[in-house]
Design an enzyme around this catalytic site. Structure first.
Site, PDB file in Angstrom:
ATOM      1  CE  LYS A 147      -3.397   2.706   2.469  1.00 48.13           C
ATOM      2  NZ  LYS A 147      -3.922   3.091   3.796  1.00 48.13           N
TER       3      LYS A 147
ATOM      4  N   GLY B 273      -8.897   8.583   9.898  1.00 46.60           N
ATOM      5  CA  GLY B 273      -9.301   8.536  11.297  1.00 46.60           C
ATOM      6  C   GLY B 273     -10.402   9.493  11.687  1.00 46.60           C
TER       7      GLY B 273
ATOM      8  CB  ALA C  54      -8.756   7.484   4.713  1.00 47.78           C
ATOM      9  N   GLY C  55     -11.516   7.472   6.551  1.00 44.26           N
ATOM     10  CA  GLY C  55     -12.713   8.245   6.853  1.00 44.26           C
ATOM     11  C   GLY C  55     -13.951   7.433   7.149  1.00 44.26           C
TER      12      GLY C  55
ATOM     13  CG  ASN D  60      -6.781   0.801  11.877  1.00 42.39           C
ATOM     14  OD1 ASN D  60      -5.721   1.376  12.054  1.00 42.39           O
ATOM     15  ND2 ASN D  60      -7.196  -0.117  12.732  1.00 42.39           N
ATOM     16  CB  THR D  61     -10.068   4.855  13.057  1.00 40.91           C
ATOM     17  OG1 THR D  61      -8.713   5.166  12.717  1.00 40.91           O
ATOM     18  CG2 THR D  61     -10.442   5.607  14.321  1.00 40.91           C
TER      19      THR D  61
END
Length: 259
Positions: free
Chosen positions: A99, A161, A187-188, A209-210
């Site tokens: 990545k 995040g 992301a987001g 992830n977050t």
């Protein structure tokens, strides 16, 4: 539903990719990943611990599972840094699926420097790497990355995040139309409905992830993400009904009792 995600020479049974950060320990990371059904986990190269075999290694935690590792260049701010990072990683681990991310704003937005990302992509692709490129939600830059040799485009939905969800849905659609590569929304993502929405827009996969690691119940959220991605993909493939300004009766009026 057998519907493999193909990235270069690799095939994945799950269209959900997860991250490895923000968990309290490696065991929790493993449990949440397995609950998500994901077959690919991205990890910062520094956490792979390729230089000291005596320290705890995330790869050891996942031995005996079907989960593959996706090294990322988090923290790199130039093409040269990312290129060097991945060369060392492949030499130490043999992993060629990567990545690629080069960050332009390291203080506030963590937005990518797409120009540097393209430079790195051009070189790494010639060296045989299978590249999943993190980028902005700009369809022009997505096409440039495809031309540079990327194997998958990973546009952000919102800042890393942030949990804001998909801020520019039309841009995701435009990117899907612009490139002939897998599009992974990255992301987001804040919750399962965000993941489902991304898939309904036509994305080939989602990375989060977050949203999982930061949830009050990470295991439950991981499973929710699993089902959301599947449902969103099925919804997209099914073909939604056309939106109309007025009602359309779902029951016929023929045969109604006459008063």
């Amino acid at each position: 539903m057998q519907n493999l995600l193909k990235i270069g020479k690799y095939e994945l049974g799950s269209r959900l990719i997860v991250g490895s950060g923000k968990y309290k320990d490696f065991q929790t990371t493993k449990e949440a990943t397995l609950a998500s059904g994901s077959e690919l986990i991205t990890v910062a190269v520094r956490r792979l611990n390729i230089t000291d075999p005596n320290k705890e290694n995330l790869r050891d935690t996942f031995k005996g599972t079907n989960v593959k590792f996706l090294p990322n260049s988090a923290g790199c701010v130039t093409a040269e840094e990312a290129i060097t990072t991945f060369r060392l990683t492949r030499e130490a681990t043999g992993i060629d699926l990567i990545k690629l991310e080069v960050i332009g704003d390291t203080q506030k937005t963590l937005y990518p420097d797409v120009i540097e990302t393209i430079k790195a992509c051009q070189i790494l692709s010639k060296e045989g790497f299978i590249i999943m490129a993190y980028t902005s939600d700009d369809p022009i830059m997505a096409k440039r990355l495809e031309d540079a040799g990327a194997h998958a485009i990973m546009p952000l939905a919102a800042p890393i995040g942030s949990g804001l969800g998909i801020q520019n849905p039309y841009n995701i659609v435009f990117i899907r139309e612009a490139v002939n590569l897998p599009v992974i929304v990255d992301a987001g993502i804040g919750c399962a409905s965000d993941a489902a929405y991304a898939m309904e827009l036509g994305a080939d996969g989602v990375l989060t992830n977050t949203a999982i690691a930061g949830a009050q119940n990470p295991m439950m959220m991981a499973e929710a993400m699993k089902h959301a991605v599947i449902a969103g993909r099925m919804s997209y493939l099914s073909g939604r009904i056309q939106k109309r300004p007025y009602a359309t009766a779902s029951s016929p009026i023929n045969g109604m009792i006459q008063f």
